[in-house]
Design an enzyme around this catalytic site. Sequence first.
Site, short mmCIF file in Angstrom:
data_model
loop_
_atom_site.label_atom_id
_atom_site.label_comp_id
_atom_site.label_asym_id
_atom_site.label_seq_id
_atom_site.Cartn_x
_atom_site.Cartn_y
_atom_site.Cartn_z
CG ASN A 275 -1.96 1.08 1.19
OD1 ASN A 275 -1.78 2.11 0.56
ND2 ASN A 275 -3.06 0.85 1.88
CG ASP A 276 3.03 2.54 -3.54
OD1 ASP A 276 3.91 1.94 -2.91
OD2 ASP A 276 2.90 2.44 -4.77
CB CYS A 277 -1.75 5.56 0.23
SG CYS A 277 -1.89 6.00 -1.51
#
Length: 824
Positions: free
Chosen positions: A491-493
């Site tokens: 999850n890049d966020c």
Amino acid sequence: MQYGHFDDLAREYVITTPHTPYPWINYLGSEQFFSLLSHLGGGYSFYRDARMRRLTRYRYNNVPTDEGGRYLYVNDGGDVWTPTWLPVKADLDHFEARHGMGYSRITGERGGLRVATTYLVPLGENAEVHKVTLTNSSDVAKQVKLFSFVEFALWNANDDQTNYQRNLSIGEVEIEQLTPSGGSAIYHRTEYRERRNHYAVFAVNTPAAGFDTDRQSFLGGPYVGFAEAAVPRAGASTNSVASGWYPIGSHEVVVDLAPGESRDLVYVLGYQENEDEAKWADPEHQVVNKTGAHELLARFATPAAVDAALAELRQYWTDLLSTYTVSSTDSKLDRMVNIWNQYQCMVTFNMSRSASYFETGIGRGMGFRDSNQDLLGFVHLVPARARERIIDIASTQFADGSAYHQYQPLTKRGNNDVGSGFNDDPLWLIAGVAAYIKETGDDAILDEPVPFDNQQGTEVPLWEHLVRSFQFTVNNRGPHGLPLIGRADWNDCLNLNCFSTEPGESFQTTENQAGGVAESVFIAAQFVLYGEEYAVLAERRRLPEVAAAAREAVSVMREALLTDGWDGEWFLRAYDFYGNPVGTDTKPEGKIWIEPQGFAVMAGVGVGHGPEDAEAPAIKALDAVERLLGTPHGLVLQYPAYTTYQVELGEVSTYPPGYKENGGIFCHNNPWVIIAETVVGRGERAFDYYKRIAPAYREAISDVHQLEPYVYAQMIAGKEAVRAGQAKNSWLTGTAAWNFVAVSQYLLGVRPDFDALVIDPQLGPEVPSFTVTRRLRGATYEISVTNSGAPGSRASLVVDGRPVEGNRVPYAARGAVVRIEATL
């Protein structure tokens, strides 16, 4: 509400109105030349790299949307219209756009004239070819004037959109009114004199009555849009020659048609390169050497040549898609598995996440994590190209096992703008390599010499890259023994070391307070799953000590998941910079996250004794997913969504509730739960989850879904969103690969392992029987399944008439046909 329908026999989606909720696109090309094409003719073309070799322009965020593409203006006795509807928007008596496998056909009819254009990128060619068929369906003779249009990009798409002080002064073209094959051609040669050895050609296979290469001349002034273009309305080209400003390609062709008569034309938009010593046909006057272009145009000088290329392309896809097919009573299931899901997997293989109607192609290249996951969905289609992709990916790894998060496809070099530090990346390399070897049996790839960071002289066997990948996680653990998250995990966020308060900072590349504390429960689950794969690979290399040490490390991580990674009813998501749990019932928002629930159970953590074992952590976690994350449109990523910015969590809390990573339905991770439900024997729930996000099952609500009903979207707005059920970011998403893995290998239950084909269907009672045909390692497996769908039931097998124990069928010799009956 629907805006078209599936034509399964033709393997096409048929759009019957131009007024879809958003442009619905297709991808042309399967090798080096690619085009994005909307059902309205919008989009652009490029060679290999959407940023560095852009042939034509497209304007994102334009109003109205989808302005710019390849257009054909029709002047029928003064009536000006476009068969793609855009840009003129004149009412059409008939409209149809058919998107097929690597080609599209758009037909418009008005005033007794039908214009049908077939668009394709032929196999082996660096060109987009259009076959235009004009038919006079009226009872009077017609003289029709056609004006083609493309707008050239000045190669570097980023520079093309920003560096106007230079770019508005350098545009150059050459015009060839009669080519050796009998047509007319325009050559885009900006910067060819100085630094480039490549040019573009736009041609028609008949002598043109006129041409234009200057955009303002074609449009009629600086305040005129495509819809009001002056040249088509005047009925005559201006023969303009671009000098700086905005170079375009346009040919005027005059066609006389008797009542009922048809006429075919061929247009070619191509890319050519010359060796430096062969750049010029006339060095003194610096005239471009057009030999390659002339050969290209000669190959497509006739409509029959285009027909043959289309037939070859269709056969190519027939052969590819026959690798895995299913026949069942559910037509939606069949069309997703047999056609559209596999097709989308190939597109994501070619594009990664770089070029779509939501990615401009200038900001990112091929993803390390993304491309490894995409392998899972296309390796059975083109295993030789999968092998090449693995080597490319591994070559961007660093010696410590970390890796560039992205690399550029033209240079195959790591992207320094983004860099490294995404701590899930290394383990995905193990996943991709394992999938490749299971499919092909090619253990020799592990001996292939591969450099670190593409530095000559650093080559080691690919196996050593896997060793570094595994050890990276072992060597980078936090206070609870769980893997450190770095900049982000999958999850890049979720940016636990970012703490961004400055506008414009990248959440993914900013580490304001990196401290060796923030841990990822997701990576822990990933390590358990792919650590076991790594151990098996070590055994295959006769390294029992390495395998034993790996399994010990996996066992330790498994225990950490069930202790410090467990919240009581579900798995935690992470520990933040301060050591506080993320994804816990003690918090009012972000209580439960989907990723570790699916991945931990996929890895076999806490599965217990079957679907009735209510105390098993896996069952508890999956029941919590259904209860808290479930919606009619899929499973949301976390719940409740964040309503305020949580600086210690990063980008995830910047989105409005219900969108993207903040409580949106991130379709990429829904398949992990689908697979997890099959692991515990609940096929009915798994199939229900599958149908909630599979586009063919959402076609009837296209007015809500809005995006293409034939390919997956990255995200569907979640239950807390203003527009719940609305999709975003279609086509280029790991959703494609993971959903194909979920449906083909776990729901239908036919999956390759290292030394055997596993037959383990888990589909629930809705599809009582089906047949899968699987080509693998030169043999063909015909699997007939009789399916009770009873929870927890597993198939008993009869192979070539003989009952066998278990669910593994050893691989047969090349050329063999193996018939398997599976009953559960």
